[in-house]
Design a protein around this motif. Structure first.
Motif: not given
Length: 394
Positions: A133-136, A284-296
């Protein structure tokens, strides 16, 4: 002491391995890492539960007695009849005299893998097949049914829909970066997403604060992308959950932007908002402890984490999902998406009509509804939700 509830499989508290004729406690977290050990196959189970209205972890003391430990407010600790060893701390340890007081338990298992060359990040086991997976970050499936099935993005940009029998895992690496203990939670595009209590001097400006509950209670950490060559990896482990898949609850607007499936939100329109006028959408940065995007990227507590998107979402990809349920017989709707890794075991729900009186749930939590412009809201335990249903409404 009576038997533990059937939902609790293990009460280990820690794992011990032989080393140079002695014993070393290995907790598989950034605080206790040692090199030079033959760790392959070592396993640690961590069991959490609700006890007297507080989120606790089960363990054993030196005498083998089962104990509960955790953090609790002054009011909750007084009601529970526990005291802290340090009056300046909210941390407590207490013997478990009555196992029937434990409510809604969950277990995570960490198993040390052979070697250290594994790729850190989320995985889905489907029989002998493994999907990386790319992220959770979960979203409603674009390809199955009405879009309410839980899906993830794989490392190639495809969609992984969670099916019955699938098992979700998380490969992590423990090691040192400039002498600081860190954990590598994900690796992609030649970079490592590293977390720890402290960041090295050159990463402090870009390190993002986060509060996550990947174990049994929240921990405040900092995360940043770095060159993998800087990390001295000491071991790799895979985390698994007692249930086939840890619960994810979808809520709100989902769409495709910047090449990824994201949960979208309207940006708050306040005088102090420094958002570009031409960027009305946020993530909204709620549901994954790993960034889904590569930007800041910012990942902080659920009440404050919003990142401005630098591109408009694809209009045709929009889906609006609604998750509803009952709390103490009252119909409610989730106010935001929820995942056990980031949002603890509680979530905000919304109800219509007059604000109900405060009530105490079976888990011992006091629910205090508050009025707002659309009815009322309340912070409740996910375990207090029954008859949960997700539907696509737009």
């Amino acid at each position: 002491m009576g038997d533990l509830p059937s939902g609790i499989r293990h009460v280990d508290g820690s794992t011990f391995v032989g080393w140079r004729g002695g014993l070393l406690e290995l907790a598989l977290d950034p605080e206790r890492i040692a090199s030079g050990l033959a760790l392959e196959g070592l396993r640690r189970d961590r069991t959490g539960a609700w006890w007297r209205g507080m989120e606790v972890e089960l363990g054993r003391d030196a005498a083998g007695t089962v104990v509960v430990s955790g953090y609790g407010s002054d009011a909750l600790r007084r009601r529970a009849g526990v005291v802290t060893q340090d009056e300046r701390s909210s941390w407590f340890v207490a013997p478990l005299d009555d196992p029937s007081e434990l409510v809604s338990s969950w277990t995570t298992t960490d198993t040390v893998l052979a070697g250290t060359a594994h790729v850190a990040g989320g995985i889905v086991h489907r029989g002998p097949e493994l999907r990386r997976l790319r992220s959770f970050e979960p979203h409603g499936s674009r390809t199955v049914g009405d879009g309410t099935s839980i899906a993830f993005e794989d490392d190639g940009g495809g969609e992984v829909v969670v099916e019955p029998g699938d098992r979700l895992g998380w490969i992590q690496k423990g090691g040192l970066l400039d002498g600081l203990p860190v954990t590598v939670w994900a690796e992609r595009d030649g970079r490592s997403w590293v977390v720890g209590n402290r960041a090295p001097r050159d990463a402090r400006r870009g390190a993002r604060p986060m509060e996550v509950s990947t174990d049994c209670w929240p921990r405040r950490l900092r995360g940043w992308w770095c060159d993998p060559a800087r990390v001295e990896v000491l071991f790799a482990s895979e985390r698994a959950w007692q249930d086939p898949v840890p619960p994810f609850l979808l809520q709100g607007r989902y769409g495709r932007a910047l090449g990824h499936e994201l949960h979208l939100t309207d940006l708050p329109q306040r005088p102090d908002t420094a958002s570009p006028v031409d960027a009305p959408w946020g993530l909204t940065d709620l549901t994954t402890p790993v960034p889904v995007l590569d930007e800041p990227y910012s990942f902080v507590t659920p009440s404050t984490g919003v990142t401005v998107l630098s591109a408009e979402p694809e209009t045709r990809s929009h889906r609006v999902l609604r998750t509803s349920g009952l709390v103490a017989g009252r119909p409610v709707v989730l106010d935001a998406p929820w995942a056990s890794m980031a949002s603890r075991r509680s979530t905000v729900v919304r109800g219509d009509g007059p604000v109900p009186e405060a009530w105490t749930t079976e888990t011992g939590r006091l629910i205090e509804p508050a009025a707002d412009e659309r009815g009322w809201t309340a912070q409740v335990l996910v375990d207090d939700l029954v008859d949960v249903r997700t539907e696509m409404i737009g």
